[in-house]
Design a protein around this motif. Structure first.
Motif, PDB file in Angstrom:
ATOM      1  N   ASP A 265       8.343  -7.743 -12.386  1.00  0.00           N
ATOM      2  CA  ASP A 265       7.680  -6.510 -12.239  1.00  0.00           C
ATOM      3  C   ASP A 265       7.877  -6.463 -14.147  1.00  0.00           C
ATOM      4  O   ASP A 265       8.400  -7.324 -14.963  1.00  0.00           O
ATOM      5  CB  ASP A 265       8.753  -5.285 -12.216  1.00  0.00           C
ATOM      6  CG  ASP A 265       9.947  -5.222 -12.936  1.00  0.00           C
ATOM      7  OD1 ASP A 265      10.314  -4.999 -14.077  1.00  0.00           O
ATOM      8  OD2 ASP A 265      10.848  -5.636 -11.627  1.00  0.00           O
TER       9      ASP A 265
ATOM     10  N   THR B  67       4.370 -12.038  -4.504  1.00  0.00           N
ATOM     11  CA  THR B  67       3.718 -13.188  -4.324  1.00  0.00           C
ATOM     12  C   THR B  67       4.853 -13.765  -2.596  1.00  0.00           C
ATOM     13  O   THR B  67       5.852 -13.858  -2.853  1.00  0.00           O
ATOM     14  CB  THR B  67       3.824 -14.609  -5.448  1.00  0.00           C
ATOM     15  OG1 THR B  67       3.345 -14.142  -6.651  1.00  0.00           O
ATOM     16  CG2 THR B  67       3.177 -15.807  -4.434  1.00  0.00           C
TER      17      THR B  67
ATOM     18  N   LYS C  92      -1.516   0.494  -7.897  1.00  0.00           N
ATOM     19  CA  LYS C  92      -0.669  -0.496  -6.680  1.00  0.00           C
ATOM     20  C   LYS C  92      -0.484  -2.148  -6.746  1.00  0.00           C
ATOM     21  O   LYS C  92      -0.937  -2.763  -7.874  1.00  0.00           O
ATOM     22  CB  LYS C  92      -2.557  -0.659  -5.638  1.00  0.00           C
ATOM     23  CG  LYS C  92      -1.974  -1.631  -3.926  1.00  0.00           C
ATOM     24  CD  LYS C  92      -3.167  -1.555  -3.874  1.00  0.00           C
ATOM     25  CE  LYS C  92      -3.236  -2.164  -2.389  1.00  0.00           C
ATOM     26  NZ  LYS C  92      -4.803  -2.635  -1.816  1.00  0.00           N
ATOM     27  N   PRO C  93       0.130  -2.027  -6.178  1.00  0.00           N
ATOM     28  CA  PRO C  93       1.294  -3.592  -7.086  1.00  0.00           C
ATOM     29  C   PRO C  93      -0.259  -4.816  -6.795  1.00  0.00           C
ATOM     30  O   PRO C  93      -0.683  -4.786  -5.450  1.00  0.00           O
ATOM     31  CB  PRO C  93       2.025  -3.895  -5.873  1.00  0.00           C
ATOM     32  CG  PRO C  93       2.885  -3.290  -6.021  1.00  0.00           C
ATOM     33  CD  PRO C  93       1.203  -1.917  -5.817  1.00  0.00           C
ATOM     34  N   SER C  94      -0.150  -5.741  -7.468  1.00  0.00           N
ATOM     35  CA  SER C  94      -1.100  -6.915  -7.281  1.00  0.00           C
ATOM     36  C   SER C  94      -0.371  -7.806  -6.070  1.00  0.00           C
ATOM     37  O   SER C  94       1.257  -7.881  -5.713  1.00  0.00           O
ATOM     38  CB  SER C  94      -1.266  -8.163  -7.759  1.00  0.00           C
ATOM     39  OG  SER C  94      -0.409  -8.656  -8.426  1.00  0.00           O
ATOM     40  N   HIS C  95      -1.244  -8.915  -5.324  1.00  0.00           N
ATOM     41  CA  HIS C  95      -0.626  -9.823  -4.192  1.00  0.00           C
ATOM     42  C   HIS C  95      -1.201 -11.085  -4.051  1.00  0.00           C
ATOM     43  O   HIS C  95      -2.028 -11.424  -4.848  1.00  0.00           O
ATOM     44  CB  HIS C  95      -1.054  -8.891  -3.016  1.00  0.00           C
ATOM     45  CG  HIS C  95      -2.235  -8.909  -2.224  1.00  0.00           C
ATOM     46  ND1 HIS C  95      -2.605  -7.437  -2.981  1.00  0.00           N
ATOM     47  CD2 HIS C  95      -3.014  -9.422  -1.712  1.00  0.00           C
ATOM     48  CE1 HIS C  95      -3.549  -7.160  -2.128  1.00  0.00           C
ATOM     49  NE2 HIS C  95      -4.015  -8.452  -1.745  1.00  0.00           N
ATOM     50  N   ARG C  96       0.023 -11.667  -4.075  1.00  0.00           N
ATOM     51  CA  ARG C  96      -1.161 -13.113  -3.855  1.00  0.00           C
ATOM     52  C   ARG C  96      -0.370 -13.779  -2.276  1.00  0.00           C
ATOM     53  O   ARG C  96       1.185 -14.334  -2.341  1.00  0.00           O
ATOM     54  CB  ARG C  96      -0.984 -14.221  -5.115  1.00  0.00           C
ATOM     55  CG  ARG C  96      -1.443 -15.472  -5.174  1.00  0.00           C
ATOM     56  CD  ARG C  96      -1.558 -15.931  -5.791  1.00  0.00           C
ATOM     57  NE  ARG C  96      -0.307 -16.895  -6.704  1.00  0.00           N
ATOM     58  CZ  ARG C  96       0.608 -18.088  -6.725  1.00  0.00           C
ATOM     59  NH1 ARG C  96      -0.579 -18.791  -5.915  1.00  0.00           N
ATOM     60  NH2 ARG C  96       1.813 -18.444  -7.239  1.00  0.00           N
TER      61      ARG C  96
ATOM     62  N   THR D 263       0.674  -1.393   0.284  1.00  0.00           N
ATOM     63  CA  THR D 263       0.266   0.239   0.209  1.00  0.00           C
ATOM     64  C   THR D 263       1.074   1.176  -0.589  1.00  0.00           C
ATOM     65  O   THR D 263       0.411   2.434  -0.661  1.00  0.00           O
ATOM     66  CB  THR D 263      -0.899  -0.154   1.762  1.00  0.00           C
ATOM     67  OG1 THR D 263      -1.777  -1.094   1.041  1.00  0.00           O
ATOM     68  CG2 THR D 263      -1.651   1.239   1.319  1.00  0.00           C
TER      69      THR D 263
ATOM     70  N   ARG E 151       3.407  -2.872 -14.043  1.00  0.00           N
ATOM     71  CA  ARG E 151       2.516  -3.934 -13.385  1.00  0.00           C
ATOM     72  C   ARG E 151       3.605  -4.732 -12.558  1.00  0.00           C
ATOM     73  O   ARG E 151       5.056  -4.934 -13.096  1.00  0.00           O
ATOM     74  CB  ARG E 151       2.103  -4.564 -14.549  1.00  0.00           C
ATOM     75  CG  ARG E 151       1.534  -6.468 -14.168  1.00  0.00           C
ATOM     76  CD  ARG E 151       1.196  -7.566 -14.127  1.00  0.00           C
ATOM     77  NE  ARG E 151       1.107  -8.530 -14.161  1.00  0.00           N
ATOM     78  CZ  ARG E 151       1.232  -9.461 -14.915  1.00  0.00           C
ATOM     79  NH1 ARG E 151       1.444  -9.279 -16.110  1.00  0.00           N
ATOM     80  NH2 ARG E 151       0.724 -10.887 -14.448  1.00  0.00           N
TER      81      ARG E 151
ATOM     82  N   ASP F 290       3.506  -7.923  -9.479  1.00  0.00           N
ATOM     83  CA  ASP F 290       2.907  -9.417  -8.949  1.00  0.00           C
ATOM     84  C   ASP F 290       4.199  -9.299  -7.602  1.00  0.00           C
ATOM     85  O   ASP F 290       4.809  -9.879  -8.310  1.00  0.00           O
ATOM     86  CB  ASP F 290       2.703 -10.013  -9.495  1.00  0.00           C
ATOM     87  CG  ASP F 290       2.226 -10.004 -10.908  1.00  0.00           C
ATOM     88  OD1 ASP F 290       1.382  -9.147 -11.477  1.00  0.00           O
ATOM     89  OD2 ASP F 290       2.050 -10.075 -12.853  1.00  0.00           O
TER      90      ASP F 290
END
Length: 526
Positions: free
Chosen positions: A477, A457, A413-417, A404, A453, A455
């Motif tokens: 990225d 993880t 905002k980067p994606s997350h998993r 955040t 972008r 991501d």
């Protein structure tokens, strides 16, 4: 035979040219080691001796330098014994085949010149004594000059190291990397096996936050408890000097293993102890001299001052970020939400006036979407208004917090998993280092990647190469990738942090088309 230099002694006039050449050789150059070697070589030639050595006093370095002819088995060390402690002279040799002459300058004893065994097998005579006495006086001057030169060079090196530390701490870069610079400079300047930086731990005591050593070390993250006697001395602002850390009962076994002479100096500024700087030599290495202790203490004081200035700088930057977040939260609440709410009311009014079912249905979906958007913005406003201490300490929450906070400079905002029970199986030490690795990776992506972008993880179900369970962080990225020959200090920092925990870090193709961009992988055992 042990003799004192006689100021009135004079060599045979026939030997004056030879002696002048010897004095010229001894007096040339300023480096201590080469000066000692020239003294040994010249003395052996003048007195026609097979063995020559110079033992320095403790004030000059407490060491022995020998020049030996025809001595393949190291006999000189055996007959001289352990010098300079005691300077006890020959062993198992007749006094007639041995000379010991003190080396002095301006009344100060700098060491002793030793000669043994004439090449012709006879005793040393008065002619030899006259020559060596004159040489000893010149050797005293040469050693005094060399000592002053070495002291100046040593101080210059420590000053340069202090400048490097100050620059690293005040550069505004990664704090962990700056502390690593402190540890590396301390190790290099003190000629130690390891340099360590410890900061006060949250639970009390001192935690090792940076390690620079000759080989891999797993000391990073170790905590010296507050009840430890050495920790108590350091936190009280006192330096601790230990002759042999491995055998000292005050030292923690995990911290002292394999170490000999050790200095533990408080990083103290303005009466406040910010941490500890440790410089440790290998077991059996020479002790730290008084001059080295003084220089190291001054270096620690300078590092502490820079550390305090860096902390104040970070506080100012943090305050500016919080003020900016407050402004953004107010703007979102006062402007964006109000406009979205007004737009929603207009759409609801249009929905009621419309007679077409399709329009009423479409407008209703738009209104619902606006309501969801307003709730998401309110959640973001709440997050922006929270202070660091108000966040829960779970790993999942800390990862989301970093994501955040990174969204503001990134512009998205980067994606997350998350995979596996990250909050329950990952220990605090690994979790703390994973968060630091995530912060470093996101910072690199913002500063260098030009990504649109990212991501993130976090996988707590992986198996490391040695079959231990571990956690893996992947930050991918779609940016420009890592150019050939580009700086990789951040990636090296990630790898060092992972290896200190028994893990590893590497990078590869990214999340862009055809593997464009960069993926940074960091993993460590629980």
């Amino acid at each position: 035979m042990s003799v004192e230099p006689d100021p009135g002694a004079a060599p045979n006039p026939d030997d004056v040219p030879r002696l002048l050449e010897a004095l010229r050789a001894v007096g040339s150059g300023l480096r201590l080691r080469s000066t000692l070697e020239r003294i040994c070589e010249t003395a052996a030639e003048l007195a026609d001796a097979r063995y020559a050595a110079v033992g320095l006093s403790a004030e000059c370095g407490d060491s022995l330098v020998e020049r030996v002819s025809e001595d393949p088995e190291g006999e000189a060390v055996r007959w001289i014994g352990r010098l300079p402690a005691g300077h006890e002279g020959p062993r198992r040799r007749p006094a007639a085949g041995f000379l010991r002459v003190p080396i002095r300058v301006r009344g100060e004893n700098l060491g002793t010149l030793y000669l043994a065994e004439k090449r012709d097998g006879g005793p040393f005579g008065g002619h030899d004594l006259d020559m060596v006495r004159v040489l000893a006086r010149e050797a005293g001057i040469a050693l005094g000059n060399a000592r002053l030169y070495e002291a100046a060079r040593r101080r210059e090196r420590w000053i340069d190291g202090s400048v490097a530390v100050t620059t690293a701490l005040l550069s505004g870069g990664d704090a962990d990397e700056a502390l690593q610079v402190v540890a590396e400079q301390a190790r290099r300047l003190s000629d130690s096996m390891a340099g360590l930086v410890l900061l006060p731990a949250a639970e009390g005591g001192l935690e090792i936050v940076a390690v620079a050593s000759e080989g891999p070390s797993r000391a990073l993250g170790l905590v010296v408890p507050p009840e430890n006697a050495v920790a108590g001395e350091i936190l009280a602002g006192n330096g601790v000097f230990i002759e042999d850390a491995a055998s000292d009962p005050r030292m923690s076994a995990d911290l002292a293993r394999g170490y000999g002479p050790t200095m533990l100096l408080p990083l103290q500024s303005g009466g406040r102890v910010l941490g500890t700087l440790v410089m440790a030599r290998a077991g059996g290495a020479r002790p730290f001299t008084g001059v080295e202790r003084t220089l190291a203490t001054q270096f620690a004081s300078q590092a502490a001052l820079a550390l305090m200035m860096a902390e104040a700088q970070r506080d100012r930057e943090r305050l500016a970020v919080f003020e900016d977040r407050d402004r953004i939260a107010r703007d979102l609440h006062d402007l964006v939400i109000q406009r979205l709410f007004a737009t929603g009311m207009l759409l609801e009014s249009a929905q009621r006036r419309s007679v077409l079912p399709e329009v009423r249905q479409g407008v209703g979906k738009a209104v619902d979407a606006l309501d969801v958007t307003i709730q998401e913005i309110r959640t973001a406003i709440f997050a922006l208004q929270q202070g660091p201490a108000e966040f829960p300490t779970g790993l999942r929450t800390r990862v989301l917090r970093e994501i955040t906070m990174a969204a503001v400079p990134l512009g998205f905002k980067p994606s997350h998993r998350f995979v596996g029970p990250v909050d329950t199986v990952v220990g605090e030490l690994t979790a703390k280092n994973l968060i630091a690795a995530l912060r470093e990776a996101l910072s690199n992506a913002f500063r260098h990647a030009g990504a649109s972008r990212i991501d993130v993880t976090v996988d707590a179900t992986v198996r490391l190469p040695d079959e231990r369970p571990g956690v893996r962080l992947t930050v991918a990225d779609d940016g420009v990738g890592i150019p050939e020959g580009g700086r990789r200090s951040g990636l090296k920092n990630l790898k060092r942090r992972a290896e200190s925990l028994g893990g590893d870090s590497w990078y590869g193709p990214g999340a862009g088309p055809d593997g464009g961009g960069t993926s940074v992988v960091w993993e460590a055992p629980y």
